[in-house]
Design a protein around this motif. Structure first.
Motif, PDB file in Angstrom:
ATOM      1  N   ILE A 176      13.861 -16.692 -16.777  1.00  0.00           N
ATOM      2  CA  ILE A 176      14.886 -17.442 -15.451  1.00  0.00           C
ATOM      3  C   ILE A 176      16.022 -16.384 -15.836  1.00  0.00           C
ATOM      4  N   GLU A 177      16.885 -16.635 -17.517  1.00  0.00           N
ATOM      5  CA  GLU A 177      17.974 -15.893 -16.992  1.00  0.00           C
ATOM      6  C   GLU A 177      17.928 -14.491 -16.823  1.00  0.00           C
ATOM      7  N   ASP A 178      17.264 -13.946 -17.492  1.00  0.00           N
ATOM      8  CA  ASP A 178      17.386 -12.266 -17.076  1.00  0.00           C
ATOM      9  C   ASP A 178      17.403 -12.558 -15.413  1.00  0.00           C
ATOM     10  N   LEU A 179      16.836 -12.759 -15.157  1.00  0.00           N
ATOM     11  CA  LEU A 179      16.550 -12.599 -13.353  1.00  0.00           C
ATOM     12  C   LEU A 179      17.868 -13.329 -12.427  1.00  0.00           C
ATOM     13  N   LEU A 195      22.848  -8.747  -6.377  1.00  0.00           N
ATOM     14  CA  LEU A 195      22.450  -8.297  -5.375  1.00  0.00           C
ATOM     15  C   LEU A 195      22.476  -9.570  -4.196  1.00  0.00           C
ATOM     16  N   GLN A 196      22.995 -10.188  -4.190  1.00  0.00           N
ATOM     17  CA  GLN A 196      23.702 -11.597  -2.808  1.00  0.00           C
ATOM     18  C   GLN A 196      24.011 -10.761  -1.934  1.00  0.00           C
ATOM     19  N   GLN A 197      23.017 -10.907  -0.466  1.00  0.00           N
ATOM     20  CA  GLN A 197      24.023 -10.978   0.223  1.00  0.00           C
ATOM     21  C   GLN A 197      23.763 -12.014   1.160  1.00  0.00           C
ATOM     22  N   GLN A 198      24.954 -11.408   2.455  1.00  0.00           N
ATOM     23  CA  GLN A 198      24.707 -12.729   3.532  1.00  0.00           C
ATOM     24  C   GLN A 198      23.267 -13.023   4.923  1.00  0.00           C
ATOM     25  N   LEU A 254      15.221 -20.409   6.154  1.00  0.00           N
ATOM     26  CA  LEU A 254      15.076 -21.606   5.030  1.00  0.00           C
ATOM     27  C   LEU A 254      16.861 -21.757   4.755  1.00  0.00           C
ATOM     28  N   ARG A 255      17.261 -23.137   5.151  1.00  0.00           N
ATOM     29  CA  ARG A 255      18.475 -22.964   4.640  1.00  0.00           C
ATOM     30  C   ARG A 255      19.282 -23.333   3.571  1.00  0.00           C
ATOM     31  N   THR A 256      17.917 -22.906   2.623  1.00  0.00           N
ATOM     32  CA  THR A 256      18.624 -23.282   1.314  1.00  0.00           C
ATOM     33  C   THR A 256      18.940 -21.676   0.536  1.00  0.00           C
ATOM     34  N   ALA A 257      18.569 -21.259   1.190  1.00  0.00           N
ATOM     35  CA  ALA A 257      17.915 -20.084   0.580  1.00  0.00           C
ATOM     36  C   ALA A 257      19.474 -18.835   0.390  1.00  0.00           C
ATOM     37  N   THR A 258      19.413 -18.111  -0.816  1.00  0.00           N
ATOM     38  CA  THR A 258      19.769 -17.303  -1.245  1.00  0.00           C
ATOM     39  C   THR A 258      19.431 -15.503  -1.253  1.00  0.00           C
ATOM     40  N   TRP A 259      19.866 -14.817  -0.150  1.00  0.00           N
ATOM     41  CA  TRP A 259      19.433 -14.003  -0.175  1.00  0.00           C
ATOM     42  C   TRP A 259      19.885 -12.455  -0.839  1.00  0.00           C
ATOM     43  N   LEU A 260      18.857 -11.236  -1.187  1.00  0.00           N
ATOM     44  CA  LEU A 260      19.433 -11.003  -1.957  1.00  0.00           C
ATOM     45  C   LEU A 260      18.897  -9.350  -1.658  1.00  0.00           C
ATOM     46  N   LYS A 261      19.519  -7.872  -1.712  1.00  0.00           N
ATOM     47  CA  LYS A 261      18.907  -6.710  -1.384  1.00  0.00           C
ATOM     48  C   LYS A 261      17.619  -6.932  -1.658  1.00  0.00           C
ATOM     49  N   PRO A 262      17.155  -6.278  -1.257  1.00  0.00           N
ATOM     50  CA  PRO A 262      15.030  -6.082  -1.342  1.00  0.00           C
ATOM     51  C   PRO A 262      15.336  -4.747  -2.807  1.00  0.00           C
ATOM     52  N   THR A 263      15.679  -4.930  -3.991  1.00  0.00           N
ATOM     53  CA  THR A 263      15.655  -3.550  -4.525  1.00  0.00           C
ATOM     54  C   THR A 263      14.147  -4.210  -5.985  1.00  0.00           C
ATOM     55  N   LEU A 264      14.318  -5.620  -6.319  1.00  0.00           N
ATOM     56  CA  LEU A 264      13.483  -6.270  -7.115  1.00  0.00           C
ATOM     57  C   LEU A 264      12.313  -6.406  -6.862  1.00  0.00           C
TER      58      LEU A 264
END
Length: 128
Positions: free
Chosen positions: A52-55, A62-65, A75-85
Motif C-alpha cells: 500500500i505504501e509503495d503504491l 500520476l494523478q489526473q482530473q 465513480l464519484r469517489t475516484a482519484t484517476w491516474l495516468k494509465p501507466t502502472l
C-alpha cells in the motif's frame, strides 16, 4: 478448492480508504480492447501495508482530473491516474457484466508496458 485465473491489468485510479486502512480503498482496473481502455472492476484485497505504501508513492505523481476510460465507470469517489502502472491480479471468473469476480492483488508488473495489457480471456458480453 477454488480455481483461480491470473492476468495483468492497468491501474486507472483508486477509491478513498475506509475504516482503518490508509492510502486507498481499492484500485480501479482496466485492460485495452481495440486501443481503448475498458473498465474491468476494482481490487481491494491482497495488499500488505508495504505494498500500500509503495503504491501510494507511485500513484501520487500520476494523478489526473479526467478518467482514462472513454466510457464508464462513473465513480464519484475516484482519484484517476495516468494509465501507466500494471498490476498482477488473481480472480475467480468474469461476471456477466464483464467485471472481475473475487479479484486479489498480487503485485506490480514492471516488465510490461500498460499499453500492451489486453484481455487474455474475453469477458462475456452483455446481452439485451
Amino acid at each position: 478448492s477454488k480455481c483461480t485465473k491470473a492476468q495483468e491489468f492497468v491501474i486507472a485510479g483508486f477509491t478513498a480508504p475506509k475504516n482503518s486502512r490508509n492510502g486507498f480503498g481499492s484500485l480501479i482496473l482496466g485492460a485495452y480492447r481495440g486501443g481503448e481502455l475498458v473498465y474491468v472492476g476494482r481490487v481491494g484485497t491482497g495488499f500488505t501495508q508495504k505494498s500500500i505504501e509503495d503504491l501510494v508513492l507511485k500513484m501520487k505523481s500520476l494523478q489526473q482530473q479526467e478518467s482514462p476510460f472513454p466510457s464508464g465507470p462513473r465513480l464519484r469517489t475516484a482519484t484517476w491516474l495516468k494509465p501507466t502502472l500494471v498490476a498482477q491480479v488473481n480472480f475467480t471468473e468474469w461476471t456477466s457484466e464483464g467485471s472481475l469476480r473475487h479479484p486479489s492483488f498480487q503485485g506490480l508488473r514492471g516488465d510490461k508496458p500498460a499499453k500492451e495489457v489486453r484481455f487474455e480471456t474475453a469477458p462475456k458480453a452483455k446481452t439485451n
